[in-house]
Design an enzyme around this catalytic site. Structure first.
Site: not given
Ligand code: C5P
Length: 222
Positions: A29-32, A96
């Site tokens: 995943s990502n930091h959004s 994101a």
């Protein structure tokens, strides 16, 4: 803009990260944080629009008057977005979205293999906003976001053209005090023949300014 004009306007917004499963307990995943998309949804709903918010996994409360659809993966977000887009006047892609997903998700928790390295094969996810912008029937006015760490305006302009968007919101995420996970943000809005810079301000306030500008462009083209 007059408020009653917004009352029959349908806006779909994607927000937050997507999660791409590796096995039943792991994901990419990502930091959004989803804050920007949720703030846009709140601002649009407060102006009287009918807002559908398609959200990846985030820790945020649903803004008042907003219809929320929760999804996890990019594929799920794509399906929800395509279904909503054809019934929307405006589509704002703020999520994101993971560019890649794991080719073969393991059915059981993966075990460490001795001392050897692990290779994961990734395949591309669909580009949601480009798919919305490519609709030949019932295509909504399509607005994207470009989060960049360098050449922000140039990359955003390239993206506006490549994804055939009506408008793009260029966001410099190289600074830790604005952008991802922060309560403040600064953006430049770009469209085919114009642009407007919006200075660093709380995301809620910025969201209002962005929504106003989107509506102004939308109205001038419809
Ligand atoms: O290419 P990039 O990911 O930087 O483009 C960002 C814009 O495209 C955002 O509006 C984002 O929501 C959208 N996007 C999408 N589907 C993807 C990748 C990005 O809708 N698979």
């Amino acid at each position: 803009l007059a408020e009653q004009k917004l009352n029959n306007i349908k806006i779909t917004i994607t927000a937050g990260p997507t999660r791409e499963a590796i096995d039943p307990v792991r994901y990419i995943s990502n930091h959004s944080s989803g804050k920007m998309g949720f703030a846009l949804a709140k601002a649009a709903a407060a102006l009287g629009a009918e807002v559908t918010l398609i959200s990846g996994p985030v820790q945020l409360a649903t803004p008042a008057g907003v219809k929320r659809l929760d999804v996890t993966s990019a594929q799920q977000m794509y399906e929800a977005a395509m279904a909503q887009a054809v019934n929307s006047d405006i589509f704002i892609g703020c999520a994101a979205v993971a560019d890649y997903r794991v080719a073969e998700v393991a059915n059981e928790k993966m075990k460490k293999q001795g001392d050897s390295a692990l290779e994961l094969k990734l395949v591309q996810n669909p580009d949601i906003i480009a798919s919305v912008a490519a609709l030949s029937h019932n295509r909504p006015f399509t607005v994207g976001f470009a989060a960049e760490t360098q050449h922000v305006l140039q990359y955003a302009k390239d993206k506006l053209a490549r994804k055939k968007l009506d408008m793009i919101c260029a966001n410099d995420v190289s600074k830790s005090d604005i952008g991802f996970n922060s309560d403040h943000n600064a953006v430049t809005l770009l469209w085919q023949d114009g642009e407007q810079a919006l200075a660093a301000q709380p995301k809620e306030q910025l969201a209002n300014a962005i929504v106003q500008q989107i509506l102004a462009r939308f109205s001038s083209e419809n």
